[in-house]
Enzyme design. Structure first.
Site, PDB file in Angstrom:
ATOM      1  N   ARG A  65       0.842  -1.270  -0.118  1.00 24.37           N
ATOM      2  CA  ARG A  65      -0.029   0.034  -0.081  1.00 24.37           C
ATOM      3  C   ARG A  65       0.817   1.179   0.024  1.00 24.37           C
ATOM      4  O   ARG A  65       0.486   2.093  -0.538  1.00 24.37           O
ATOM      5  CB  ARG A  65      -0.851  -0.033   1.122  1.00 24.37           C
ATOM      6  CG  ARG A  65      -2.036   0.986   1.091  1.00 24.37           C
ATOM      7  CD  ARG A  65      -2.968   0.819   2.540  1.00 24.37           C
ATOM      8  NE  ARG A  65      -3.955   1.938   2.211  1.00 24.37           N
ATOM      9  CZ  ARG A  65      -4.374   2.806   3.401  1.00 24.37           C
ATOM     10  NH1 ARG A  65      -3.725   2.617   4.620  1.00 24.37           N
ATOM     11  NH2 ARG A  65      -5.313   3.618   3.243  1.00 24.37           N
ATOM     12  N   HIS A  69       0.498   4.647  -2.218  1.00 33.37           N
ATOM     13  CA  HIS A  69       0.185   5.720  -2.010  1.00 33.37           C
ATOM     14  C   HIS A  69       1.415   6.772  -2.406  1.00 33.37           C
ATOM     15  O   HIS A  69       1.359   8.125  -2.437  1.00 33.37           O
ATOM     16  CB  HIS A  69      -0.031   6.055  -0.249  1.00 33.37           C
ATOM     17  CG  HIS A  69      -1.305   5.307   0.156  1.00 33.37           C
ATOM     18  ND1 HIS A  69      -1.862   5.762   1.244  1.00 33.37           N
ATOM     19  CD2 HIS A  69      -2.380   4.733  -0.751  1.00 33.37           C
ATOM     20  CE1 HIS A  69      -3.250   5.164   1.331  1.00 33.37           C
ATOM     21  NE2 HIS A  69      -3.336   4.711   0.297  1.00 33.37           N
ATOM     22  N   ASP A  70       2.540   6.244  -2.361  1.00 32.71           N
ATOM     23  CA  ASP A  70       3.574   7.294  -2.670  1.00 32.71           C
ATOM     24  C   ASP A  70       3.484   7.631  -4.256  1.00 32.71           C
ATOM     25  O   ASP A  70       3.521   8.991  -4.476  1.00 32.71           O
ATOM     26  CB  ASP A  70       4.903   6.239  -2.510  1.00 32.71           C
ATOM     27  CG  ASP A  70       6.224   7.313  -3.035  1.00 32.71           C
ATOM     28  OD1 ASP A  70       6.018   8.339  -2.842  1.00 32.71           O
ATOM     29  OD2 ASP A  70       7.184   6.721  -3.517  1.00 32.71           O
ATOM     30  N   GLY A  75       3.778  11.386  -8.083  1.00 35.15           N
ATOM     31  CA  GLY A  75       4.550  10.536  -8.728  1.00 35.15           C
ATOM     32  C   GLY A  75       5.239   9.333  -7.733  1.00 35.15           C
ATOM     33  O   GLY A  75       5.296   9.977  -6.415  1.00 35.15           O
ATOM     34  N   ASN A  97      -3.964   8.395   5.011  1.00 41.33           N
ATOM     35  CA  ASN A  97      -2.809   7.830   5.715  1.00 41.33           C
ATOM     36  C   ASN A  97      -2.606   7.830   7.139  1.00 41.33           C
ATOM     37  O   ASN A  97      -2.124   6.831   7.795  1.00 41.33           O
ATOM     38  CB  ASN A  97      -1.536   8.703   5.379  1.00 41.33           C
ATOM     39  CG  ASN A  97      -1.015   8.387   3.762  1.00 41.33           C
ATOM     40  OD1 ASN A  97      -1.347   7.206   3.367  1.00 41.33           O
ATOM     41  ND2 ASN A  97      -0.353   9.331   3.017  1.00 41.33           N
ATOM     42  N   PRO A 166      -7.755   8.154  -3.932  1.00 40.51           N
ATOM     43  CA  PRO A 166      -9.119   8.036  -3.557  1.00 40.51           C
ATOM     44  C   PRO A 166      -9.475   7.541  -2.289  1.00 40.51           C
ATOM     45  O   PRO A 166      -9.071   6.485  -1.869  1.00 40.51           O
ATOM     46  CB  PRO A 166      -9.510   7.054  -4.969  1.00 40.51           C
ATOM     47  CG  PRO A 166      -8.543   6.277  -5.232  1.00 40.51           C
ATOM     48  CD  PRO A 166      -7.244   7.174  -4.796  1.00 40.51           C
ATOM     49  N   HIS A 196      -6.100  -5.569  -2.812  1.00 42.35           N
ATOM     50  CA  HIS A 196      -7.071  -5.867  -1.482  1.00 42.35           C
ATOM     51  C   HIS A 196      -7.160  -7.207  -1.310  1.00 42.35           C
ATOM     52  O   HIS A 196      -7.863  -7.649  -0.468  1.00 42.35           O
ATOM     53  CB  HIS A 196      -8.333  -4.984  -1.662  1.00 42.35           C
ATOM     54  CG  HIS A 196      -8.054  -3.596  -1.500  1.00 42.35           C
ATOM     55  ND1 HIS A 196      -9.215  -2.545  -1.602  1.00 42.35           N
ATOM     56  CD2 HIS A 196      -7.053  -2.655  -1.291  1.00 42.35           C
ATOM     57  CE1 HIS A 196      -8.719  -1.288  -1.467  1.00 42.35           C
ATOM     58  NE2 HIS A 196      -7.270  -1.586  -1.144  1.00 42.35           N
ATOM     59  N   THR A 197      -6.509  -8.269  -2.074  1.00 44.45           N
ATOM     60  CA  THR A 197      -6.519  -9.657  -1.618  1.00 44.45           C
ATOM     61  C   THR A 197      -5.686  -9.784  -0.422  1.00 44.45           C
ATOM     62  O   THR A 197      -5.697 -10.562   0.283  1.00 44.45           O
ATOM     63  CB  THR A 197      -6.098 -10.293  -2.793  1.00 44.45           C
ATOM     64  OG1 THR A 197      -5.812 -11.760  -2.309  1.00 44.45           O
ATOM     65  CG2 THR A 197      -4.567 -10.003  -3.065  1.00 44.45           C
ATOM     66  N   ASP A 243      -9.762  -9.079   2.344  1.00 44.31           N
ATOM     67  CA  ASP A 243     -10.318 -10.277   1.625  1.00 44.31           C
ATOM     68  C   ASP A 243     -10.717 -11.297   2.742  1.00 44.31           C
ATOM     69  O   ASP A 243      -9.659 -11.601   3.445  1.00 44.31           O
ATOM     70  CB  ASP A 243      -8.989 -10.655   0.866  1.00 44.31           C
ATOM     71  CG  ASP A 243      -9.320 -12.210   0.363  1.00 44.31           C
ATOM     72  OD1 ASP A 243     -10.305 -12.707   0.792  1.00 44.31           O
ATOM     73  OD2 ASP A 243      -8.206 -12.840  -0.579  1.00 44.31           O
ATOM     74  N   ASP A 251      -3.690 -14.007  -3.831  1.00 45.60           N
ATOM     75  CA  ASP A 251      -4.588 -14.785  -4.899  1.00 45.60           C
ATOM     76  C   ASP A 251      -5.451 -13.848  -5.449  1.00 45.60           C
ATOM     77  O   ASP A 251      -5.520 -12.631  -5.143  1.00 45.60           O
ATOM     78  CB  ASP A 251      -5.207 -15.851  -3.921  1.00 45.60           C
ATOM     79  CG  ASP A 251      -5.941 -15.504  -2.716  1.00 45.60           C
ATOM     80  OD1 ASP A 251      -6.501 -14.498  -2.574  1.00 45.60           O
ATOM     81  OD2 ASP A 251      -5.912 -16.321  -1.717  1.00 45.60           O
TER      82      ASP A 251
HETATM   83  C1  HEM Z   1      -8.929   1.731  -6.023  1.00 48.28           C
HETATM   84  C2  HEM Z   1      -8.968   2.611  -5.381  1.00 48.28           C
HETATM   85  C3  HEM Z   1      -8.422   2.227  -3.731  1.00 48.28           C
HETATM   86  C4  HEM Z   1      -9.114   2.575  -2.560  1.00 48.28           C
HETATM   87  C5  HEM Z   1     -10.462   3.760  -2.604  1.00 48.28           C
HETATM   88  C6  HEM Z   1      -8.499   2.071  -1.343  1.00 48.28           C
HETATM   89  C7  HEM Z   1      -8.748   2.451  -0.231  1.00 48.28           C
HETATM   90  C8  HEM Z   1      -8.362   1.696   1.134  1.00 48.28           C
HETATM   91  C9  HEM Z   1      -8.507   1.616   2.342  1.00 48.28           C
HETATM   92  C10 HEM Z   1      -9.813   2.451   2.918  1.00 48.28           C
HETATM   93  C11 HEM Z   1      -7.808   0.715   2.959  1.00 48.28           C
HETATM   94  C12 HEM Z   1      -7.904   0.529   4.658  1.00 48.28           C
HETATM   95  C13 HEM Z   1      -7.254   1.764   5.327  1.00 48.28           C
HETATM   96  C14 HEM Z   1      -7.673   1.776   6.749  1.00 48.28           C
HETATM   97  O1  HEM Z   1      -8.802   1.555   7.071  1.00 48.28           O
HETATM   98  O2  HEM Z   1      -6.685   1.997   7.435  1.00 48.28           O
HETATM   99  C15 HEM Z   1      -7.011   0.056   2.206  1.00 48.28           C
HETATM  100  C16 HEM Z   1      -6.053  -0.679   2.491  1.00 48.28           C
HETATM  101  C17 HEM Z   1      -5.067  -1.269   1.609  1.00 48.28           C
HETATM  102  N1  HEM Z   1      -5.058  -0.850   0.389  1.00 48.28           N
HETATM  103 FE1  HEM Z   1      -6.064   0.096  -0.880  1.00 48.28          FE
HETATM  104  N2  HEM Z   1      -7.386   1.420  -2.030  1.00 48.28           N
HETATM  105  C18 HEM Z   1      -7.473   1.481  -3.399  1.00 48.28           C
HETATM  106  C19 HEM Z   1      -6.340   0.950  -4.115  1.00 48.28           C
HETATM  107  C20 HEM Z   1      -5.337   0.130  -3.724  1.00 48.28           C
HETATM  108  C21 HEM Z   1      -4.217  -0.171  -4.492  1.00 48.28           C
HETATM  109  C22 HEM Z   1      -3.934   0.216  -6.024  1.00 48.28           C
HETATM  110  C23 HEM Z   1      -3.418  -1.050  -4.038  1.00 48.28           C
HETATM  111  C24 HEM Z   1      -2.149  -1.547  -4.260  1.00 48.28           C
HETATM  112  C25 HEM Z   1      -1.788  -2.124  -5.509  1.00 48.28           C
HETATM  113  C26 HEM Z   1      -3.959  -0.872  -2.478  1.00 48.28           C
HETATM  114  C27 HEM Z   1      -3.424  -1.890  -1.695  1.00 48.28           C
HETATM  115  C28 HEM Z   1      -3.981  -1.721  -0.258  1.00 48.28           C
HETATM  116  C29 HEM Z   1      -3.380  -2.654   0.925  1.00 48.28           C
HETATM  117  C30 HEM Z   1      -2.552  -3.831   0.592  1.00 48.28           C
HETATM  118  C31 HEM Z   1      -4.168  -2.191   2.124  1.00 48.28           C
HETATM  119  C32 HEM Z   1      -4.122  -2.959   3.357  1.00 48.28           C
HETATM  120  C33 HEM Z   1      -2.976  -2.412   4.005  1.00 48.28           C
HETATM  121  C34 HEM Z   1      -2.499  -2.914   5.544  1.00 48.28           C
HETATM  122  O3  HEM Z   1      -3.368  -3.969   5.866  1.00 48.28           O
HETATM  123  O4  HEM Z   1      -1.983  -2.133   6.218  1.00 48.28           O
HETATM  124  N3  HEM Z   1      -5.223  -0.360  -2.468  1.00 48.28           N
HETATM  125  N4  HEM Z   1      -7.160   0.680   0.914  1.00 48.28           N
END
Ligand code: HEM
Ligand SMILES: *[C@@H]1O[C@H](CO)[C@@H](O)[C@H](O)[C@H]1NC(C)=O
Length: 323
Positions: A65, A69-70, A75, A97, A166, A196-197, A243, A251
């Site tokens: 993640r 975010h970076d 960029g 963040n 977003p 988000h897997t 997931d 997966d």
């Molecule tokens: C499509 C738009 C996206 C939205 C709206 C979004 C939103 C979020 C949100 C709200 C969380 C939970 C944060 C929290 O409650 O602390 C999250 C976690 C996460 N996101 Fe996304 N995300 C998006 C795209 C991505 C992308 C592109 C990736 C990586 C390729 C990603 C990887 C992750 C990962 C791995 C987590 C879990 C992090 C952890 O457990 O520390 N997300 N995301």
């Protein structure tokens, strides 16, 4: 050369020169950027990532993640790693963040290990990109060659993060346009959402979806409500897996969940809600190999978002602050 003909080619030549100049000032990243200057880079990063994940599996998700975010804020330039200073308020306290982004200590550990083998050579931005790949691999996902040669930002801003990343309340069209703004397609957006897997979300990020949305499996909503109180402010930081089936293995179950209307975030379920991306979700849920190849391609594309190269930016000594 006759003066008459040279007079005629001059505009063409100067245009060519201009194109060359523009081309070289946006030098390209390459997979062998540190082949000579830091040949031990890859094994060094991998070993720190592996040991961090062996201590806590979720760390792999957190590091993936961080890369997203970076890259989405000015960029892929290591800007997400900068602590606030008296001259700027950085990204760490931006809405996406704050109380959420993690893994900064692991990035510090990697930087320390890398500085030992090749001091002053490798950027923090490249460390983040490499750690993201190694995290995916360690949790059972695909591997790819990471393009390198990014340099580190000297500044950043909280508002850039608030505007670029977003929120989980996004509609499908918002998601599509935020990714388009950085040169990523709708297909890239769906593939990358497969990140988000792995990992966890806080109750505050999915509360509205489990209480107010109707496009959610009712027994799933009921289960999630047990650990996420309705009232804002209570249990905000309680965690649930992104997931629900396999949050520590990379997966394609994330896409299967969406089809079962068991996406935890409002934004997740937007990808399968009767709209234009339903067919992509279906294809990833039925073909792990299609997901993996599109995800890999999109990760490389995301890593190409406006890097600082050449003499722009700097190679930070400490990833948390400008030299
Ligand atoms: C499509 C738009 C996206 C939205 C709206 C979004 C939103 C979020 C949100 C709200 C969380 C939970 C944060 C929290 O409650 O602390 C999250 C976690 C996460 N996101 Fe996304 N995300 C998006 C795209 C991505 C992308 C592109 C990736 C990586 C390729 C990603 C990887 C992750 C990962 C791995 C987590 C879990 C992090 C952890 O457990 O520390 N997300 N995301
Ligand atoms: C659900 O929607 C109502 C009406 O818009 C709103 O007042 C309430 O805060 C929402 N509840 C949650 C948990 O988001």
């Amino acid at each position: 050369m006759a003066s008459s003909s040279s007079f005629r080619v001059t505009p063409t030549l100067s245009l060519l020169l201009l194109l060359l100049l523009v081309g070289s000032s946006s030098a390209k990243l390459s997979t062998d950027f540190y082949a000579k200057s830091c040949p031990k880079l890859e094994p060094t990063v991998k070993s720190v990532v592996k040991s961090a994940i062996s201590k806590e599996k979720r760390m792999g998700a957190s590091l993936l993640r961080l890369f997203f975010h970076d890259c989405f804020v000015n960029g892929c330039d290591g800007s997400v790693l900068l602590d606030d200073t008296s001259s700027f308020t950085g990204e760490k306290n931006a809405k996406p963040n704050k109380n959420s982004a993690r893994g900064f200590d692991v990035i510090d550990d990697i930087k320390t290990a890398v500085e030992k083998v090749c001091p002053g050579v490798v950027s923090c931005a490249d460390i983040v990109a490499t750690a993201a790949r190694d995290s995916v691999v360690t949790l059972g996902g695909p591997s790819w060659k990471v393009k390198l040669g990014r340099r580190d930002a000297k500044t950043t801003s909280k508002s850039a993060a608030n505007n670029g990343i977003p929120p989980p309340t996004s509609s499908l069209s918002n998601l599509i346009s935020k990714f388009k703004a950085v040169g990523l397609s709708t297909k890239d957006m769906v593939a990358l959402s497969g990140g988000h897997t792995i990992g966890q979300s806080r109750c505050t990020s999915f509360r509205a979806h489990i209480y107010n949305d109707t496009n959610i499996d009712s027994s799933f909503a009921k289960t999630r409500r047990k650990n996420c109180p309705k009232t804002s402010g209570s249990g905000d930081n309680n965690l649930a897996p992104l997931d629900l089936q396999t949050p520590t293995s990379f997966d394609n179950n994330y896409f299967k969940n969406l089809i079962a209307r068991k996406g935890i975030l409002h934004s997740d379920q937007q990808l399968f809600n009767g709209g234009s991306t339903d067919s992509i979700v279906k294809s990833y849920s039925s073909s792990p190999s299609k997901f993996v190849s599109d995800f890999t391609e999109a990760m490389i594309k995301m890593g190409d978002i406006s890097p600082l190269t050449g003499s722009k930016g700097q190679i930070r000594k400490n990833c948390r602050k400008v030299n």
